[in-house]
Design a protein around this motif. Structure first.
Motif, mmCIF file in Angstrom:
data_model
loop_
_atom_site.group_PDB
_atom_site.id
_atom_site.type_symbol
_atom_site.label_atom_id
_atom_site.label_comp_id
_atom_site.label_asym_id
_atom_site.label_seq_id
_atom_site.Cartn_x
_atom_site.Cartn_y
_atom_site.Cartn_z
ATOM 1 N N MET A 1 0.772 -1.208 -0.009
ATOM 2 C CA MET A 1 -0.077 -0.077 -0.101
ATOM 3 C C MET A 1 0.855 1.099 -0.001
ATOM 4 O O MET A 1 0.635 2.332 -0.889
ATOM 5 C CB MET A 1 -0.940 0.004 1.242
ATOM 6 N N ASP A 2 1.893 1.293 0.880
ATOM 7 C CA ASP A 2 2.724 2.538 0.873
ATOM 8 C C ASP A 2 3.550 2.635 -0.667
ATOM 9 O O ASP A 2 3.915 3.905 -0.953
ATOM 10 C CB ASP A 2 3.894 2.357 2.015
ATOM 11 N N ILE A 3 3.953 1.505 -1.025
ATOM 12 C CA ILE A 3 4.660 1.807 -2.440
ATOM 13 C C ILE A 3 3.712 2.315 -3.421
ATOM 14 O O ILE A 3 4.051 3.237 -3.915
ATOM 15 C CB ILE A 3 5.086 0.468 -2.607
ATOM 16 N N LYS A 4 2.470 1.966 -3.627
ATOM 17 C CA LYS A 4 1.648 2.477 -4.426
ATOM 18 C C LYS A 4 1.354 3.828 -4.383
ATOM 19 O O LYS A 4 1.427 4.708 -5.223
ATOM 20 C CB LYS A 4 0.267 1.487 -4.325
ATOM 21 N N MET A 5 1.159 4.383 -3.093
ATOM 22 C CA MET A 5 0.887 5.689 -2.733
ATOM 23 C C MET A 5 2.324 6.567 -2.834
ATOM 24 O O MET A 5 2.029 7.661 -3.546
ATOM 25 C CB MET A 5 0.736 5.987 -1.168
ATOM 26 N N PHE A 6 3.341 5.972 -2.762
ATOM 27 C CA PHE A 6 4.524 6.702 -3.145
ATOM 28 C C PHE A 6 4.811 6.976 -4.741
ATOM 29 O O PHE A 6 5.128 8.054 -5.095
ATOM 30 C CB PHE A 6 5.992 6.079 -2.651
ATOM 31 N N GLU A 7 4.423 5.953 -5.309
ATOM 32 C CA GLU A 7 4.451 5.987 -6.918
ATOM 33 C C GLU A 7 3.452 6.980 -7.366
ATOM 34 O O GLU A 7 3.905 7.861 -8.409
ATOM 35 C CB GLU A 7 3.787 4.651 -7.464
ATOM 36 N N ILE A 8 2.210 7.199 -6.742
ATOM 37 C CA ILE A 8 1.202 7.997 -7.023
ATOM 38 C C ILE A 8 1.783 9.439 -7.074
ATOM 39 O O ILE A 8 1.629 10.438 -7.707
ATOM 40 C CB ILE A 8 -0.141 7.861 -6.343
ATOM 41 N N ILE A 9 2.440 9.554 -5.684
ATOM 42 C CA ILE A 9 2.880 11.009 -5.496
ATOM 43 C C ILE A 9 4.208 11.391 -6.389
ATOM 44 O O ILE A 9 4.064 12.632 -6.815
ATOM 45 C CB ILE A 9 3.443 11.198 -3.823
ATOM 46 N N VAL A 10 4.940 10.366 -6.855
ATOM 47 C CA VAL A 10 6.018 10.751 -7.589
ATOM 48 C C VAL A 10 5.559 11.027 -8.953
ATOM 49 O O VAL A 10 5.943 11.764 -9.550
ATOM 50 C CB VAL A 10 7.049 9.610 -7.720
ATOM 51 N N TYR A 11 4.608 10.453 -9.320
ATOM 52 C CA TYR A 11 3.805 10.809 -10.876
ATOM 53 C C TYR A 11 3.199 11.976 -10.639
ATOM 54 O O TYR A 11 3.309 12.734 -11.867
ATOM 55 C CB TYR A 11 3.038 9.516 -11.164
ATOM 56 N N ILE A 12 2.566 12.425 -9.822
ATOM 57 C CA ILE A 12 1.980 13.667 -9.516
ATOM 58 C C ILE A 12 3.007 14.722 -9.859
ATOM 59 O O ILE A 12 2.643 15.915 -10.375
ATOM 60 C CB ILE A 12 0.997 13.988 -8.369
ATOM 61 N N VAL A 13 4.334 14.556 -9.235
ATOM 62 C CA VAL A 13 5.169 15.546 -9.252
ATOM 63 C C VAL A 13 5.637 15.649 -10.716
ATOM 64 O O VAL A 13 6.012 16.770 -11.060
ATOM 65 C CB VAL A 13 6.341 15.220 -8.078
ATOM 66 N N TYR A 14 6.089 14.388 -11.288
ATOM 67 C CA TYR A 14 6.321 14.432 -12.665
ATOM 68 C C TYR A 14 5.373 15.106 -13.626
ATOM 69 O O TYR A 14 5.806 15.829 -14.494
ATOM 70 C CB TYR A 14 6.514 12.911 -13.099
ATOM 71 N N ILE A 15 3.980 14.823 -13.356
ATOM 72 C CA ILE A 15 3.160 15.607 -14.265
ATOM 73 C C ILE A 15 3.181 17.110 -14.049
ATOM 74 O O ILE A 15 3.023 17.903 -14.982
ATOM 75 C CB ILE A 15 1.499 15.049 -13.836
ATOM 76 N N ALA A 16 3.445 17.486 -12.797
ATOM 77 C CA ALA A 16 3.375 18.833 -12.490
ATOM 78 C C ALA A 16 4.877 19.591 -13.442
ATOM 79 O O ALA A 16 4.527 20.711 -13.730
ATOM 80 C CB ALA A 16 3.362 19.129 -11.033
ATOM 81 N N ILE A 17 5.911 18.899 -13.247
ATOM 82 C CA ILE A 17 7.066 19.500 -13.776
ATOM 83 C C ILE A 17 6.937 19.244 -15.248
ATOM 84 O O ILE A 17 7.390 20.327 -16.033
ATOM 85 C CB ILE A 17 8.197 18.674 -13.229
ATOM 86 N N PHE A 18 6.425 18.161 -15.679
ATOM 87 C CA PHE A 18 6.244 18.167 -17.163
ATOM 88 C C PHE A 18 5.179 19.287 -17.722
ATOM 89 O O PHE A 18 5.492 19.879 -18.636
ATOM 90 C CB PHE A 18 5.517 16.930 -17.602
ATOM 91 N N SER A 19 4.259 19.543 -17.072
ATOM 92 C CA SER A 19 3.110 20.865 -17.252
ATOM 93 C C SER A 19 3.839 22.122 -17.484
ATOM 94 O O SER A 19 3.885 22.840 -18.260
ATOM 95 C CB SER A 19 2.088 20.656 -16.431
ATOM 96 N N ILE A 20 4.745 22.399 -16.289
ATOM 97 C CA ILE A 20 5.575 23.511 -16.373
ATOM 98 C C ILE A 20 6.433 23.592 -17.699
ATOM 99 O O ILE A 20 6.614 24.745 -18.243
ATOM 100 C CB ILE A 20 6.253 23.638 -14.993
ATOM 101 N N CYS A 21 7.113 22.687 -17.769
ATOM 102 C CA CYS A 21 7.957 22.568 -18.916
ATOM 103 C C CYS A 21 7.062 22.672 -20.404
ATOM 104 O O CYS A 21 7.854 23.420 -21.252
ATOM 105 C CB CYS A 21 8.913 21.275 -19.073
ATOM 106 N N LEU A 22 6.003 22.150 -20.519
ATOM 107 C CA LEU A 22 5.248 22.200 -21.720
ATOM 108 C C LEU A 22 4.956 23.739 -21.683
ATOM 109 O O LEU A 22 4.915 24.208 -23.079
ATOM 110 C CB LEU A 22 4.043 21.311 -21.571
ATOM 111 N N VAL A 23 4.252 24.289 -20.660
ATOM 112 C CA VAL A 23 4.072 25.649 -20.902
ATOM 113 C C VAL A 23 5.168 26.673 -21.000
ATOM 114 O O VAL A 23 4.832 27.370 -22.180
ATOM 115 C CB VAL A 23 3.220 26.298 -19.651
#
Length: 74
Positions: A1-23
């Motif tokens: 359960m903890d691993i899955k939650m960590f992966e979700i948080i990491v991907y949220i950070v990836y999406i945020a940084i990717f969005s900033i780079c895209l803009v």
């Protein structure tokens, strides 16, 4: 359960940084006006905006590689 939650948080950070780079890649002048125009006395050269655009593209490539590497290796 903890691993899955960590992966979700990491991907949220990836999406945020990717969005900033895209803009930044698509609208470098807008990003400059919003975040850095208050520091400047005049608008920068076209080379500056080209560099910002290239940095945004490079950032998107790096984030995509970081996000996809574990899936491609497995």
């Amino acid at each position: 359960m903890d691993i899955k939650m960590f992966e979700i948080i990491v991907y949220i950070v990836y999406i945020a940084i990717f969005s900033i780079c895209l803009v930044n890649a698509l609208f470098p002048k807008w990003c400059w006006k919003v975040f850095e125009s208050w520091k400047a006395s005049k608008e920068p050269t076209k080379a500056y905006f080209l560099r910002r655009r290239l940095e945004g593209i490079a950032g998107m490539i790096i984030i995509a590689a970081l996000a996809l590497t574990p899936k491609l290796i497995a």
